[in-house]
Motif scaffolding. Structure first.
Motif, PDB file in Angstrom:
ATOM      1  N   SER A  21       0.846  -1.193   0.000  1.00 24.41           N
ATOM      2  CA  SER A  21       0.000   0.000   0.000  1.00 24.41           C
ATOM      3  C   SER A  21       0.879   1.240   0.000  1.00 24.41           C
ATOM      4  N   CYS A  22       0.381   2.289  -0.581  1.00 23.19           N
ATOM      5  CA  CYS A  22       1.086   3.570  -0.588  1.00 23.19           C
ATOM      6  C   CYS A  22       0.048   4.664  -0.381  1.00 23.19           C
ATOM      7  N   ALA A  23       0.146   5.337   0.753  1.00 22.81           N
ATOM      8  CA  ALA A  23      -0.779   6.418   1.089  1.00 22.81           C
ATOM      9  C   ALA A  23      -0.141   7.754   0.745  1.00 22.81           C
ATOM     10  N   ALA A  24      -0.908   8.602   0.075  1.00 22.46           N
ATOM     11  CA  ALA A  24      -0.398   9.895  -0.365  1.00 22.46           C
ATOM     12  C   ALA A  24      -1.108  11.033   0.351  1.00 22.46           C
ATOM     13  N   SER A  25      -0.348  12.080   0.629  1.00 24.69           N
ATOM     14  CA  SER A  25      -0.933  13.293   1.209  1.00 24.69           C
ATOM     15  C   SER A  25      -1.328  14.249   0.103  1.00 24.69           C
ATOM     16  N   GLY A  26      -2.128  15.252   0.446  1.00 24.83           N
ATOM     17  CA  GLY A  26      -2.450  16.290  -0.503  1.00 24.83           C
ATOM     18  C   GLY A  26      -3.704  16.024  -1.300  1.00 24.83           C
ATOM     19  N   SER A  27      -4.025  16.990  -2.160  1.00 25.99           N
ATOM     20  CA  SER A  27      -5.298  16.964  -2.882  1.00 25.99           C
ATOM     21  C   SER A  27      -5.155  16.617  -4.357  1.00 25.99           C
ATOM     22  N   ILE A  28      -3.935  16.260  -4.793  1.00 33.05           N
ATOM     23  CA  ILE A  28      -3.723  16.032  -6.226  1.00 33.05           C
ATOM     24  C   ILE A  28      -3.749  14.565  -6.602  1.00 33.05           C
ATOM     25  N   PHE A  29      -3.959  13.687  -5.608  1.00 30.59           N
ATOM     26  CA  PHE A  29      -3.820  12.249  -5.862  1.00 30.59           C
ATOM     27  C   PHE A  29      -4.683  11.796  -7.034  1.00 30.59           C
ATOM     28  N   SER A  30      -5.939  12.220  -7.057  1.00 25.94           N
ATOM     29  CA  SER A  30      -6.862  11.689  -8.066  1.00 25.94           C
ATOM     30  C   SER A  30      -6.470  12.075  -9.489  1.00 25.94           C
ATOM     31  N   SER A  31      -5.674  13.124  -9.649  1.00 27.41           N
ATOM     32  CA  SER A  31      -5.252  13.551 -10.986  1.00 27.41           C
ATOM     33  C   SER A  31      -3.815  13.167 -11.300  1.00 27.41           C
ATOM     34  N   ALA A  32      -3.206  12.362 -10.432  1.00 23.99           N
ATOM     35  CA  ALA A  32      -1.811  11.964 -10.608  1.00 23.99           C
ATOM     36  C   ALA A  32      -1.710  10.555 -11.171  1.00 23.99           C
ATOM     37  N   THR A  33      -0.608  10.293 -11.849  1.00 22.47           N
ATOM     38  CA  THR A  33      -0.240   8.929 -12.223  1.00 22.47           C
ATOM     39  C   THR A  33       0.589   8.343 -11.096  1.00 22.47           C
ATOM     40  N   MET A  34       0.196   7.168 -10.645  1.00 20.52           N
ATOM     41  CA  MET A  34       0.893   6.499  -9.545  1.00 20.52           C
ATOM     42  C   MET A  34       1.664   5.302 -10.083  1.00 20.52           C
ATOM     43  N   GLY A  35       2.830   5.084  -9.504  1.00 23.27           N
ATOM     44  CA  GLY A  35       3.652   3.987  -9.972  1.00 23.27           C
ATOM     45  C   GLY A  35       4.290   3.220  -8.846  1.00 23.27           C
ATOM     46  N   TRP A  47      11.263   0.324 -12.980  1.00 19.58           N
ATOM     47  CA  TRP A  47       9.824   0.547 -12.984  1.00 19.58           C
ATOM     48  C   TRP A  47       9.108  -0.795 -13.045  1.00 19.58           C
ATOM     49  N   VAL A  48       8.006  -0.934 -12.289  1.00 18.05           N
ATOM     50  CA  VAL A  48       7.263  -2.186 -12.238  1.00 18.05           C
ATOM     51  C   VAL A  48       5.864  -2.022 -12.828  1.00 18.05           C
ATOM     52  N   ALA A  49       5.137  -0.987 -12.402  1.00 19.08           N
ATOM     53  CA  ALA A  49       3.755  -0.829 -12.833  1.00 19.08           C
ATOM     54  C   ALA A  49       3.317   0.606 -12.611  1.00 19.08           C
ATOM     55  N   GLU A  88      13.292 -13.737  -7.487  1.00 16.88           N
ATOM     56  CA  GLU A  88      13.791 -12.581  -8.239  1.00 16.88           C
ATOM     57  C   GLU A  88      12.936 -11.339  -8.057  1.00 16.88           C
ATOM     58  N   ASP A  89      11.793 -11.448  -7.372  1.00 10.38           N
ATOM     59  CA  ASP A  89      11.001 -10.276  -7.029  1.00 10.38           C
ATOM     60  C   ASP A  89      11.525  -9.587  -5.763  1.00 10.38           C
ATOM     61  N   THR A  90      12.493 -10.198  -5.111  1.00 11.20           N
ATOM     62  CA  THR A  90      13.063  -9.613  -3.906  1.00 11.20           C
ATOM     63  C   THR A  90      13.709  -8.265  -4.221  1.00 11.20           C
ATOM     64  N   ALA A  91      13.298  -7.237  -3.495  1.00  2.48           N
ATOM     65  CA  ALA A  91      13.793  -5.878  -3.730  1.00  2.48           C
ATOM     66  C   ALA A  91      13.157  -4.938  -2.711  1.00  2.48           C
ATOM     67  N   VAL A  92      13.640  -3.710  -2.702  1.00  5.98           N
ATOM     68  CA  VAL A  92      12.929  -2.641  -2.013  1.00  5.98           C
ATOM     69  C   VAL A  92      11.961  -2.034  -3.019  1.00  5.98           C
ATOM     70  N   TYR A  93      10.706  -1.949  -2.635  1.00  7.63           N
ATOM     71  CA  TYR A  93       9.667  -1.426  -3.514  1.00  7.63           C
ATOM     72  C   TYR A  93       9.314   0.006  -3.116  1.00  7.63           C
ATOM     73  N   TYR A  94       9.260   0.866  -4.120  1.00  5.35           N
ATOM     74  CA  TYR A  94       8.965   2.282  -3.917  1.00  5.35           C
ATOM     75  C   TYR A  94       7.734   2.672  -4.713  1.00  5.35           C
ATOM     76  N   CYS A  95       6.905   3.522  -4.156  1.00 10.35           N
ATOM     77  CA  CYS A  95       5.833   4.094  -4.960  1.00 10.35           C
ATOM     78  C   CYS A  95       6.219   5.503  -5.386  1.00 10.35           C
ATOM     79  N   SER A  96       5.613   5.942  -6.456  1.00  7.22           N
ATOM     80  CA  SER A  96       5.895   7.265  -7.007  1.00  7.22           C
ATOM     81  C   SER A  96       4.595   7.954  -7.390  1.00  7.22           C
ATOM     82  N   LEU A  97       4.658   9.275  -7.406  1.00 13.82           N
ATOM     83  CA  LEU A  97       3.534  10.104  -7.823  1.00 13.82           C
ATOM     84  C   LEU A  97       4.019  11.083  -8.872  1.00 13.82           C
ATOM     85  N   ASP A  98       3.352  11.105 -10.006  1.00 18.48           N
ATOM     86  CA  ASP A  98       3.677  12.032 -11.087  1.00 18.48           C
ATOM     87  C   ASP A  98       2.472  12.928 -11.368  1.00 18.48           C
TER      88      ASP A  98
END
Length: 116
Positions: A21-35, A47-49, A88-98
């Motif tokens: 899960s990745c929780a985002a602050s602010g009011s722009i989430f719905s108009s952002a691309t999440m990755g 990049w994964v998804a 091979e999926d072992t890694a640190v996973y990061y979420c992003s907001l664009d």
């Protein structure tokens, strides 16, 4: 930048499942691309998804059919459901907001370890 907080990582056996899960602050989430991205120590972040504001999803070939990205705009949260996990999926996973008004935002990362 937006503040992003990931959770849900851990240790799982091969073939198992986890949901990040990745929780985002602010009011722009719905108009952002999440990755979601992942990084193995000593290697470049990969990049994964992604899921666009309209709900279009894209995946790297190695996770197609196993991982599902989704978003909940009411709760400013993006998820990554990971099934049939492999070592091979072992890694640190990061979420992003664009978003057009911001530089890319990153979370702090969550460790996923797939091992027996």
């Amino acid at each position: 930048q937006a503040q992003l907080v990931e959770s849900g990582g851990g240790l799982v056996q091969p073939g198992g499942s986890l949901r990040l899960s990745c929780a985002a602050s602010g009011s722009i989430f719905s108009s952002a691309t999440m990755g979601w991205h992942r990084q193995v120590r000593g290697k470049q972040r990969e990049w994964v998804a992604s899921v666009t504001s309209r709900g279009r999803t894209l995946y790297i070939d190695s996770v197609k059919g196993r991982f599902t990205i989704s978003r909940d705009n009411a709760n400013n949260t993006v998820y990554l459901q990971m099934n049939s996990l492999k070592p091979e999926d072992t890694a640190v996973y990061y979420c992003s907001l664009d978003h057009p008004t911001l530089s890319r935002s990153w979370g702090q990362g969550t460790q996923v370890t797939v091992s027996s």
